[in-house]
Design a protein around this motif. Structure first.
Motif, short mmCIF file in Angstrom:
data_model
loop_
_atom_site.label_atom_id
_atom_site.label_comp_id
_atom_site.label_asym_id
_atom_site.label_seq_id
_atom_site.Cartn_x
_atom_site.Cartn_y
_atom_site.Cartn_z
N SER A 2 0.72 -1.27 0.15
CA SER A 2 -0.05 0.14 0.03
C SER A 2 0.97 1.35 -0.04
N ARG A 3 0.44 2.21 -0.58
CA ARG A 3 1.18 3.59 -0.52
C ARG A 3 0.79 4.27 0.60
N PRO A 4 1.80 5.25 0.92
CA PRO A 4 1.55 6.46 2.09
C PRO A 4 0.40 6.92 1.85
N ALA A 5 -0.44 7.13 2.89
CA ALA A 5 -1.87 7.82 2.79
C ALA A 5 -1.84 9.15 1.80
N ALA A 6 -0.94 10.14 2.29
CA ALA A 6 -1.08 11.40 1.70
C ALA A 6 0.28 11.52 0.87
N ARG A 8 3.35 12.73 -0.38
CA ARG A 8 4.58 13.59 0.22
C ARG A 8 4.97 14.79 -0.56
N ARG A 53 10.00 16.95 4.18
CA ARG A 53 10.84 16.31 4.99
C ARG A 53 11.71 15.01 4.10
N ALA A 54 13.13 15.32 3.91
CA ALA A 54 13.74 14.38 3.05
C ALA A 54 13.32 12.73 3.65
N SER A 55 13.11 11.99 2.72
CA SER A 55 13.09 10.55 3.48
C SER A 55 14.13 9.96 3.52
N ARG A 56 14.45 9.07 4.39
CA ARG A 56 16.04 8.61 4.53
C ARG A 56 16.55 7.76 3.30
N ALA A 57 15.50 7.16 2.81
CA ALA A 57 15.56 6.33 1.47
C ALA A 57 15.97 7.32 0.37
N ALA A 58 15.26 8.50 0.18
CA ALA A 58 15.74 9.47 -0.89
C ALA A 58 17.16 9.79 -0.53
N ALA B 57 18.25 1.03 -1.73
CA ALA B 57 17.68 2.55 -1.37
C ALA B 57 16.57 2.68 -2.50
N ALA B 60 13.44 0.82 -1.55
CA ALA B 60 12.89 1.19 -0.41
C ALA B 60 11.96 2.73 -0.92
N LEU B 61 12.82 3.43 -1.86
CA LEU B 61 11.86 4.65 -2.15
C LEU B 61 10.72 4.33 -3.14
N ARG B 122 8.64 5.24 7.46
CA ARG B 122 8.85 5.51 6.02
C ARG B 122 10.43 5.50 5.96
N GLU B 123 10.81 6.56 6.74
CA GLU B 123 12.18 6.71 6.63
C GLU B 123 13.17 5.71 6.78
N GLU B 146 -0.41 0.37 8.27
CA GLU B 146 -1.02 1.38 7.46
C GLU B 146 0.08 1.45 6.05
N LEU B 147 1.60 0.85 6.14
CA LEU B 147 2.34 0.96 5.33
C LEU B 147 2.16 -0.52 4.56
#
Lengths: 341, 341
Positions: A2-6, A8, A53-58, B57, B60-61, B122-123, B146-147
């Motif tokens: 499932s994708r993040p709710a909102a 980002r 908010r930069a995602s850690r993965a990003a 990574a 993950a993204l 998420r991060e 949720e994820l």
């Protein structure tokens, strides 16, 4: 999945809103590259306004930064054998202490599978690593250096005398302490089951043992012992030692679990510990403390070593230049295996 | 930050070469979505030819997949207090065992900082988690759900009776075993320092204790004890118990480190263990084994629990539907604290 709710806010949204390039946003937010202060300030403000908010993965993908610290155990060959290292008290106590520091500083601690290639390392997307007991010219250090990632070792890479980011115990001092203690307990022919490796810990200990023997005019008795299948290897070497005509009356079993193999070999030969044979360990463990008999050993205080290494690495990943190397005090734990009463 | 030496083959290169969409490549390679077998096979072949390796990574993204497994300790309040959990034998042995399984299956194991929000999670970009001792309706499980990330708990979430992906010991059976042993050792007024929490482990143990007391027509004596500052909390509750006119002659200290607090309280009152007071622990630890006196305790065999949880989670992340829940056998470790000789 499932994708993040909102949806980002992305770095592109920030770039557009701030009227700068994605690279400028990236540099402004992670404090890298040359961005004039005014722009950096504006970008930060816009990012905050948009709730970016930069995602850690990003971040990991973009710049190899993830906030994650890797805790890397020694490489001793095949995965199956390496697993044994992960079961040793010493490494798990190091990891636990490092995890506590990382946890408090809000950094994740990663226990990775074997790292053999740059891809393996890239895929972990970590910020840096704590590497335990590096081999001489450990190839994994080269991989981290190639990606420009800071690495703190516990013990030193003998092939990298200039790498000062390490934590260790006073290995030479510890071995002398152990030898003086065993000699005082009545040991005359004190043999050493050394750890057959290029680790600085092994080298320091063997060097100190030989120096001590020379000073005390005793013939060194060294049996290099494998770091794979620790108990069995030590058992084999101990059998060889105890079947010699000039049988030693004391054995220092350097690596964790070696002592257990020595005790077994002694038992089979009807030798009583400590009456007929004194046994001491170069590194403490619960196995040593709870063994029958309990084994005298050097406690390297891994909880202090692991915490020091994590603190050092976190400082490095945050661009500081902390004091290093760090020598952590050790303790001699005297137990029944060297007490003739 | 130095850049990767060689530009890596991207998923786009594979899509172009295979003449399909990036999504199709992604689905073909991570076994998701509806892709016809022939296409999937061709994509895999092309990817192999180009030497494409999905970066963790990037995964993950792209899809929240990183191959990484999170090992999450119980949340007991402030970070400073949570750190104590990371120093407990039980959790470190669980983590060590889980890391060994993950290591062998080439999955990284992550020890994350506190997870409080979806962004925190998420991060981390993990594939799933092993969560230890969930509280009732543990909010962290909701975040993973949720994820869409699989989560295996060690012990159960009492608010989620349908969640069958868990590993645990036979808590009720263990408590009965402990009570029978303490009673046989001479305990007449057996008190319980219960763990003040909504954990299934605490509930199971207290329930079994009360049931046993009823069957044996004994008045239950339960002192709920905090899971923060374990030794001190147990010391305080033990003092209260030992100063009662109808002082118990046996105390079962449920959580790790509780027994140490009980021993201290007993010493201060000139009570000898085991002669004047029998002491037993609900969970074994090296502290219990090495204590003075050594403490009888239930060994939940965390090395087996952690391995079972990791195997279960890896199977789930790989889309299998393994057998669950898994009940791991425990052992009663009888030591001096309950042996009147």
């Amino acid at each position: 999945m499932s994708r993040p709710a909102a949806p980002r806010v992305t770095i592109r949204d920030v770039a557009a809103a701030a009227g700068v390039s994605v690279t400028t946003v990236s540099h402004s937010l992670n404090g890298k590259g040359a961005v004039d202060p005014a722009t950096r300030a504006r970008v930060k403000q816009v990012a905050a306004q948009l709730g970016y908010r930069a995602s850690r993965a990003a971040q990991a993908l973009r710049a190899g930064r993830s906030g994650t610290i890797a805790f890397v155990i020694p490489s001793v060959g095949a995965v199956a054998e390496e697993r044994e290292m992960l079961s040793l008290d010493y490494y798990m106590q190091l990891a636990s202490a490092a995890a506590r520091v990382a946890f408090t500083r809000r950094h994740p601690l990663l226990l990775p599978p074997p790292i053999e290639t740059l891809d393996d390392l890239r895929e972990l997307g970590v910020d840096g690593a704590i590497l335990c007991d590096p081999a001489r010219d450990d190839p994994r250090i080269a991989l981290f250096e190639e990606l420009g990632l800071p690495i703190v070792t516990i013990e030193r890479d003998l092939g990298r005398p200039d790498h000062r980011w390490y934590v260790e115990g006073d290995n030479r001092g510890n071995m002398r302490l152990l030898l003086d203690h065993v000699a005082a307990a009545g040991g005359r022919r004190i043999a050493l089951l050394s750890a057959d490796s290029t680790w600085s810990w092994s080298a320091d200990n063997e060097q100190a043992y030989r120096a001590w023997c020379e000073e005390h005019e005793r013939t060194p008795i060294v049996e290099p012992t494998s770091l794979r299948h620790l108990e069995t290897s030590a058992y084999d070497r101990a059998c060889a030692l105890l079947d010699r005509p000039d049988r030693p009356d004391a054995i220092i079993a350097l690596a964790e679990r070696y002592a257990t193999g020595v005790v077994r070999a002694a038992r089979e030969r009807g030798l009583r510990i400590p009456q007929d044979l004194l046994v001491a360990g170069g590194i403490d463990s619960h196995q040593a403390a709870e063994g029958d008999p309990p084994i005298t050993a050097i406690d390297l205080q891994p909880e202090l070593q692991g915490a020091a290494a994590a603190a050092l690495l976190v400082a490095l990943t945050e661009g500081e230049r902390p004091e290093a190397p760090r020598i952590v005090p050790s303790r001699l734990r005297v137990r029944a295996s060297t007490q003739r009463t």
